[in-house]
Design a protein around this motif. Structure first.
Motif, mmCIF file in Angstrom:
data_model
loop_
_atom_site.group_PDB
_atom_site.id
_atom_site.type_symbol
_atom_site.label_atom_id
_atom_site.label_comp_id
_atom_site.label_asym_id
_atom_site.label_seq_id
_atom_site.Cartn_x
_atom_site.Cartn_y
_atom_site.Cartn_z
ATOM 1 N N ILE A 41 0.873 6.524 -2.416
ATOM 2 C CA ILE A 41 -0.612 6.949 -2.209
ATOM 3 C C ILE A 41 -1.792 6.748 -2.988
ATOM 4 O O ILE A 41 -1.804 6.176 -4.206
ATOM 5 N N GLN A 143 -4.240 13.689 1.786
ATOM 6 C CA GLN A 143 -3.636 12.020 2.499
ATOM 7 C C GLN A 143 -2.266 12.302 1.797
ATOM 8 O O GLN A 143 -1.585 11.347 2.813
ATOM 9 N N VAL A 144 -1.074 12.828 2.047
ATOM 10 C CA VAL A 144 -0.413 13.014 1.656
ATOM 11 C C VAL A 144 0.522 13.595 3.030
ATOM 12 O O VAL A 144 0.827 12.403 4.128
ATOM 13 N N GLU A 147 -0.472 10.813 5.410
ATOM 14 C CA GLU A 147 0.862 9.465 4.889
ATOM 15 C C GLU A 147 2.206 9.673 5.458
ATOM 16 O O GLU A 147 2.598 9.021 6.217
ATOM 17 N N SER A 301 -0.436 12.581 -6.895
ATOM 18 C CA SER A 301 -1.254 12.476 -5.877
ATOM 19 C C SER A 301 0.334 11.914 -5.073
ATOM 20 O O SER A 301 1.114 11.938 -4.111
ATOM 21 N N ASP A 302 0.812 11.019 -6.265
ATOM 22 C CA ASP A 302 2.284 10.229 -5.976
ATOM 23 C C ASP A 302 3.482 11.273 -6.140
ATOM 24 O O ASP A 302 4.372 11.189 -5.017
ATOM 25 N N ALA A 305 3.242 13.737 -3.103
ATOM 26 C CA ALA A 305 4.541 12.596 -2.400
ATOM 27 C C ALA A 305 6.025 12.357 -2.114
ATOM 28 O O ALA A 305 6.730 12.809 -1.317
#
Length: 475
Positions: A41, A143-144, A147, A301-302, A305
């Motif tokens: 992300i 944002q996830v 994506e 954030s990563d 995801a």
């Protein structure tokens, strides 16, 4: 945009002719042999959403609270999600300030009977824009979600995203949502993951430890990055996962710290400033875009995801099981014990090892399982033993089956004595399944306690609940 995304957007006309295209059900779609890797992300994309939240606050008296910038925040998210192909629903919360709306978005693929749910509260306090609390959690899961739509992988489970109203006034939005779910709808939610403040400037990396197998997913990501973590305790009873935990739904999540102070040991582990608050702008006007640290926002954030791809994106067949308790309730006098049968059953795939545990017990009560671990499909005997000091009252005990590949829960209602308050205590007995607000007074373990915060499942007298209850003394 691929064909499936065009169809979701309602584009089904080519050269003026209606085109009907038949696709197999997402549930029946063949899954790849191995799970697809989660995307990285871009933190700049998350920061772009935070900048939009800041702009919304600037246009609405400096905050995004209900009746101010909250509605504009909802509209921004809804526009982004609909453009990506999500099914989006606004849910008016009649018990929320200004009757604010929860926003829910579900990716329309995967098994609808197995839902991984992610949530973050979208409101701020009235004293500031709330960019860390909780713009960061809201922006990261947005944002996830985007994506996930862009990657459009084969899904084993449904993914549902939620942005909650009125968390700052007592978790009202998430409580309202959970109260509207039927028993069947609750059972479809495999896990709820909560993200509240994930970009604190003097950060720590805290992982909710309510369910070991969910915590292990996040731990796996952080270990792969060489980032040490600690279990989150300051969030107990104080964020939206409590609304789900109170009805037996497995929960997990991430946190970078709020108003409490970083210790010297934590400073050696993560850097930053020992003796200073993790977020010195917590619930203040300075919680602006300049209050955000890039490193934890990027990692968290990563990690979000990674969890979604591990828990919901298609791979080999998911092994699954169910848990039930028979009988579902029992009564004892203080000092006595009760036994019930805990049954597990394979519902998909192959059997798996299941570790059994119980939570929500009243003070002085213990739970033991014989055996404590089973292969799904086998039974165990649960014995709940009380002591002479166990207060009378009714408690909702949650039995957790922590499997190697899934987690399932069941409830057992335990009544000690006549279900009233402890002798000599006038206040009602603390109930592990109830929701409490500041000023509520309960009796528990021979003492009366006053609530100092919004909580559910935070036991008075438990060291982890020090910020939630004030001891008024013996009664």
């Amino acid at each position: 945009m691929n064909v499936k995304k065009l169809l979701r957007s309602g584009v089904a006309a080519v050269a003026g002719l209606a085109v009907a295209v038949a696709f197999p059900s997402p549930v029946a779609t063949a899954q790849p042999a191995t799970a697809v890797a989660a995307p990285d992300i871009a933190v700049s994309d998350v920061q772009a959403h935070l900048n939009e939240f800041q702009s919304i606050a600037n246009r609405n008296g400096g905050n995004r609270a209900p009746g101010r910038g909250y509605d504009a925040s909802v509209s921004y998210l809804e526009q982004e999600l609909r453009a990506a192909g999500y099914d989006v629903t606004r849910q008016r919360c009649t018990s929320c300030a200004a009757q604010s709306e929860n926003l829910l978005a579900e990716w329309p693929e995967g098994d609808p009977n197995q839902v991984i749910m992610l949530g973050a509260h979208l409101d701020s306090v009235g004293s500031g824009p709330g960019i860390n609390d909780n713009g960061t959690g809201s922006a990261a899961i947005l944002q996830v979600a985007l994506e996930l739509a862009e990657a459009d992988p084969a899904m084993a489970k449904r993914v549902r995203f939620a942005w909650w109203a009125d968390e700052e006034s007592g978790l009202r939005g998430s409580r309202y949502y959970v109260s509207t779910l039927s028993g069947t709808e609750r059972s479809r939610i495999d896990a709820y993951l909560n993200f509240d403040m994930i970009g604190s400037r003097n950060w720590g990396y805290f992982v909710y430890d309510d369910v070991a197998s969910i915590k292990a997913v996040f731990d796996e990501y952080f270990q792969s990055e060489g980032v040490p973590t600690e279990r989150a305790t300051a969030t107990d009873g104080r964020s939206d996962h409590s609304s789900f935990k109170s009805v037996g739904i497995p929960v997990g999540g991430l946190f970078t710290g709020a108003g409490s102070r970083k210790s010297s040991a934590q400073q050696q582990k993560w850097g930053g400033t020992a003796g200073a608050a993790f977020d010195s702008c917590y619930h203040r006007s300075c919680d602006t875009i300049s209050n955000i640290a890039t490193a934890p926002l990027d990692h968290n954030s990563d990690a979000i995801a990674y969890a979604v791809w591990q828990m919901a994106v298609g791979g080999t067949e998911q092994n699954d099981f169910s848990v039930s308790v028979n009988p579902a309730s029992g009564s004892v006098e203080p000092g006595e014990s009760v036994t019930v049968t805990v049954s597990t059953q394979v519902t998909a795939g192959q059997p798996q090892a299941v570790q059994l545990s119980a939570s929500g017990l009243p003070s002085g009560a213990t739970a033991s399982f014989d055996p404590p671990s089973v292969q799904s499909g086998a039974d165990s005997v649960l014995t709940v033993s009380t002591s002479a000091d166990t207060p009378t009252g009714t408690s909702q005990v949650t039995v957790l089956g922590d499997g190697a590949e899934a987690d399932r829960t069941a409830s057992f209602t335990l009544t000690v004595g006549d279900g009233g308050p402890p002798p000599g205590c006038d206040s009602p007995a603390w109930d592990g399944a109830a929701n409490y607000a500041p000023g509520d007074v309960v009796s528990h373990a021979g003492h009366e306690w006053e609530s100092t915060w919004y909580s559910s499942g935070a036991e008075p007298g438990d060291p982890r609940s020090w910020a939630v209850w004030s001891d008024l003394g013996a009664c």
